[in-house]
Scaffold this active site. Structure first.
Site, PDB file in Angstrom:
ATOM      1  N   ARG A 111       0.814  -1.219   0.000  1.00 28.33           N
ATOM      2  CA  ARG A 111       0.000   0.000   0.000  1.00 28.33           C
ATOM      3  C   ARG A 111       0.846   1.267   0.000  1.00 28.33           C
ATOM      4  NH1 ARG A 111      -3.524  -3.759   2.850  1.00 28.33           N
ATOM      5  NH2 ARG A 111      -2.370  -3.313   4.781  1.00 28.33           N
TER       6      ARG A 111
ATOM      7  N   GLU B 187       3.330 -10.396  15.198  1.00 29.13           N
ATOM      8  CA  GLU B 187       2.706 -10.880  16.432  1.00 29.13           C
ATOM      9  C   GLU B 187       3.214 -12.298  16.731  1.00 29.13           C
ATOM     10  OE1 GLU B 187      -1.774 -11.129  18.390  1.00 29.13           O
ATOM     11  OE2 GLU B 187      -1.513 -10.941  16.227  1.00 29.13           O
TER      12      GLU B 187
END
Lengths: 192, 183
Positions: B70, B107
């Site tokens: 992006r 994570e």
């Protein structure tokens, strides 16, 4: 159709663009002469030439939607969309777009892959173009055309910076014209 | 933008209203900030780019580094408008030439960001662009890559910040410019 066949013969910008593209041999596998456009992006003048040529072609064609194929199609498609006042629609690998999507499968040399588009991206009868850095087999662009048409758009043209010579003349993809700036470079044409 | 709260540019609210929040994507509990709806509005998309270009055009930026994918939507138009090089920072094995990489934490596990050798040089003044800053891990990796080759990272620019994740603190002291906060 190549730019030289359609009004840009002798345009020095095309040579500058071609000169700025680096060839990486045997990437991603043996035998492929990869056309690396990242060196073009390092040359602001040449990068701007690419965008200017596409913008000049499309700005009066009433294009309301520019679709770019992930990820290198984003790099060229986004500035083109902005310059002609069109919306930009990313066409992405599976699982990347949130919300409801439609998907289209396309063939790879071994196996297949999918391209996705958000269902909200297209309004009926919008005039669209599809942008990618390079066209080889046309598989990804064909899938892109199908996605946009399923969404109700009219695909006016597909446009790429680099294209194989088979796309000269009136070669079409899914019945749609193709517009290409330069042919692939050979290995001895540029050292980086 | 992020530093002038007393008088927010009127274009910012227009951009904010175009961002679509998608719950539970890519997994449960995440409120995904979808900028593709900003790209569907030519005025909002143009305003986003204009705000960054106005900020950076006189800052002598020679490189805009965009984080895949992006960051490739916002970085190139900014680079073109300010006359800077555009350098894509990519997931492993996408860049065809010789690369350097920087690892960063996810994570669960880790990932890598790569940059082409030779794309950025000592003395380049760089801007890092992505759509959003969350934990700051990816931006930190980007800063590290650029500094390793001798560039000076002037600022990081994101459309959206998730301030509760404190990503600003991971930017090695570099300033962050963002347009829209999501709490």
């Amino acid at each position: 159709m190549f730019a030289v066949e359609n009004g840009l013969q002798g345009d020095p910008r095309l040579q500058a663009i071609s000169d700025a593209i680096r060839v990486i041999p045997h990437f991603p596998k043996t035998g492929i002469m990869f056309q690396d456009i990242t060196t073009l992006l390092l040359d602001p003048v040449a990068f701007k030439h690419v965008v200017d040529i596409f913008v000049d072609r499309y700005k009066h064609m009433n294009i309301s939607l520019v679709a770019g194929v992930e990820a290198r199609g984003f790099i060229f498609g986004s500035p083109i969309a902005l310059a002609i006042g069109a919306k930009f629609v990313p066409l992405r690998k599976p699982g990347k777009l949130p919300g409801r999507v439609i998907s289209e499968e396309y063939e790879l040399e071994y196996g297949s892959d999918r391209l996705e588009m958000s269902v909200e991206a297209v309004k009926s009868h919008e005039r669209a173009i599809v942008i990618d850095d390079l066209v080889a087999t046309g598989g990804t662009l064909s899938a892109s055309i199908l996605l946009l048409e399923r969404g109700g758009a009219e695909v006016v043209e597909c446009a790429c910076v680099v294209g194989l010579p088979i796309f000269k003349g009136q070669c079409r993809l899914k019945g749609k014209p193709l517009y290409v700036l330069v042919e692939p470079n050979q290995l001895d044409e540029l050292t980086f | 933008m992020s530093e002038n709260k007393e008088e927010e540019d009127p274009r910012i609210n227009g951009i904010k209203t175009k961002i679509r929040v998608v719950p539970d994507f890519p997994k449960k509990g995440i409120m995904f900030q979808d900028i593709t709806t900003v790209l569907l509005d030519p005025k909002a998309f143009k305003d986003t780019i204009d705000l960054f270009v106005e900020r950076y055009r006189d800052k002598n930026i020679s490189v805009v580094a965009g984080i895949e994918a992006r960051g490739f939507l916002f970085g190139p138009p900014i680079a073109l408008a300010i006359g800077a090089k555009f350098v894509p920072l990519r997931k492993p094995k996408k860049l065809p030439g010789e690369t350097i990489f920087e690892e960063y934490e996810l994570e669960y596990g880790s990932d890598r960001l790569e940059m082409h050798v030779g794309a950025v040089e000592t003395g380049d003044r760089a801007l890092v662009v992505d759509d959003l800053i969350a934990t700051g891990g990816t931006l930190c990796a980007a800063i590290n890559l650029l500094e390793r080759v001798g560039a000076e990272v002037v600022e990081c620019a994101c459309v959206i910040e998730l301030p509760e994740l404190k990503g600003r603190q991971k930017l090695k002291g570099k300033p962050l410019c963002m347009l829209v906060e999501y709490r």
